[in-house]
Design a protein around this motif. Structure first.
Motif, PDB file in Angstrom:
ATOM      1  N   VAL A  49       0.842  -1.203   0.000  1.00  0.00           N
ATOM      2  CA  VAL A  49       0.000   0.000   0.000  1.00  0.00           C
ATOM      3  C   VAL A  49       0.874   1.248   0.000  1.00  0.00           C
ATOM      4  CG1 VAL A  49      -1.708   1.327   1.317  1.00  0.00           C
ATOM      5  CG2 VAL A  49      -1.959  -1.156   1.089  1.00  0.00           C
ATOM      6  N   ASN A  50       1.947   1.230   0.795  1.00  0.00           N
ATOM      7  CA  ASN A  50       2.860   2.371   0.832  1.00  0.00           C
ATOM      8  C   ASN A  50       3.533   2.590  -0.519  1.00  0.00           C
ATOM      9  OD1 ASN A  50       2.247   2.647   3.536  1.00  0.00           O
ATOM     10  ND2 ASN A  50       4.082   1.595   4.236  1.00  0.00           N
ATOM     11  N   ALA A  52       2.366   1.713  -3.408  1.00  0.00           N
ATOM     12  CA  ALA A  52       1.331   2.217  -4.312  1.00  0.00           C
ATOM     13  C   ALA A  52       1.125   3.717  -4.126  1.00  0.00           C
ATOM     14  CB  ALA A  52       0.018   1.466  -4.073  1.00  0.00           C
ATOM     15  N   SER A  53       1.143   4.160  -2.888  1.00  0.00           N
ATOM     16  CA  SER A  53       0.969   5.586  -2.597  1.00  0.00           C
ATOM     17  C   SER A  53       2.100   6.411  -3.204  1.00  0.00           C
ATOM     18  CB  SER A  53       0.918   5.796  -1.084  1.00  0.00           C
ATOM     19  OG  SER A  53       0.858   7.154  -0.776  1.00  0.00           O
ATOM     20  N   SER A  64       0.959   1.917  -9.335  1.00  0.00           N
ATOM     21  CA  SER A  64       0.195   2.088  -8.106  1.00  0.00           C
ATOM     22  C   SER A  64      -0.931   1.056  -8.031  1.00  0.00           C
ATOM     23  CB  SER A  64      -0.373   3.496  -8.032  1.00  0.00           C
ATOM     24  OG  SER A  64      -1.123   3.667  -6.856  1.00  0.00           O
ATOM     25  N   ILE A  65      -1.653   0.909  -9.106  1.00  0.00           N
ATOM     26  CA  ILE A  65      -2.753  -0.053  -9.154  1.00  0.00           C
ATOM     27  C   ILE A  65      -2.244  -1.477  -8.966  1.00  0.00           C
ATOM     28  CG2 ILE A  65      -4.482  -1.084 -10.700  1.00  0.00           C
ATOM     29  CD1 ILE A  65      -4.862   1.837 -11.797  1.00  0.00           C
ATOM     30  N   TYR A  67       0.329  -2.548  -7.274  1.00  0.00           N
ATOM     31  CA  TYR A  67       0.669  -2.806  -5.874  1.00  0.00           C
ATOM     32  C   TYR A  67      -0.565  -2.830  -4.979  1.00  0.00           C
ATOM     33  CZ  TYR A  67       5.599  -3.270  -6.487  1.00  0.00           C
ATOM     34  OH  TYR A  67       6.829  -3.765  -6.853  1.00  0.00           O
ATOM     35  N   LEU A  68      -1.569  -2.022  -5.291  1.00  0.00           N
ATOM     36  CA  LEU A  68      -2.809  -2.084  -4.524  1.00  0.00           C
ATOM     37  C   LEU A  68      -3.514  -3.420  -4.737  1.00  0.00           C
ATOM     38  CD1 LEU A  68      -4.160   1.538  -4.936  1.00  0.00           C
ATOM     39  CD2 LEU A  68      -3.260   0.477  -2.853  1.00  0.00           C
ATOM     40  N   GLU A  69      -3.479  -3.929  -5.959  1.00  0.00           N
ATOM     41  CA  GLU A  69      -4.088  -5.241  -6.224  1.00  0.00           C
ATOM     42  C   GLU A  69      -3.345  -6.358  -5.495  1.00  0.00           C
ATOM     43  OE1 GLU A  69      -4.220  -5.204 -10.517  1.00  0.00           O
ATOM     44  OE2 GLU A  69      -6.235  -4.322 -10.502  1.00  0.00           O
ATOM     45  N   ALA A  71      -1.825  -5.977  -2.623  1.00  0.00           N
ATOM     46  CA  ALA A  71      -2.217  -5.816  -1.220  1.00  0.00           C
ATOM     47  C   ALA A  71      -3.599  -6.412  -0.973  1.00  0.00           C
ATOM     48  CB  ALA A  71      -2.194  -4.345  -0.834  1.00  0.00           C
ATOM     49  N   ILE A  72      -4.531  -6.161  -1.875  1.00  0.00           N
ATOM     50  CA  ILE A  72      -5.889  -6.683  -1.720  1.00  0.00           C
ATOM     51  C   ILE A  72      -5.883  -8.208  -1.648  1.00  0.00           C
ATOM     52  CG2 ILE A  72      -8.086  -7.004  -2.955  1.00  0.00           C
ATOM     53  CD1 ILE A  72      -7.803  -4.059  -3.845  1.00  0.00           C
ATOM     54  N   TYR A  83      -7.666  -2.197   6.671  1.00  0.00           N
ATOM     55  CA  TYR A  83      -8.171  -1.724   5.385  1.00  0.00           C
ATOM     56  C   TYR A  83      -9.614  -2.155   5.109  1.00  0.00           C
ATOM     57  CZ  TYR A  83      -3.410  -0.316   4.760  1.00  0.00           C
ATOM     58  OH  TYR A  83      -2.200   0.284   4.943  1.00  0.00           O
TER      59      TYR A  83
END
Length: 85
Positions: A49-50, A52-53, A64-65, A67-69, A71-72, A83
């Motif tokens: 998440v970090n 991605a930010s 970014s997307i 790394y968010l995926e 994390a999910i 989260y």
């Protein structure tokens, strides 16, 4: 590990300066340390998440997307996380 957590905090400090290259470097060091031995997957996901930010702040939305995926996928396996999964 304790050192990984320190790198994670260091990353946040660099991101606030802002020194995004150093923030990414510290995050990737934290991920590597968290992933050694018995992996702390939730901490790795928090690092994702970090990352991605930081990529979002750099205008690199596709990274970014990604790394968010990542994390999910990790957070979805755990009932307790910060989260909302």
């Amino acid at each position: 590990t304790r050192v990984a957590g320190i790198y994670q905090s260091l990353s946040a400090m660099y991101a606030n300066m802002p020194d995004y290259v150093k923030a990414l470097d510290a995050n990737f060091k934290a991920i590597a340390l968290y992933s050694k031995g018995k992996a702390d997957e939730e901490s790795v996901a928090a690092c994702f998440v970090n990352v991605a930010s930081v990529y979002a702040k750099l205008g690199q939305e596709s990274l970014s997307i990604q790394y968010l995926e990542k994390a999910i996928k990790v957070f979805a396996r755990y009932k307790s996380n910060n989260y909302g999964f």
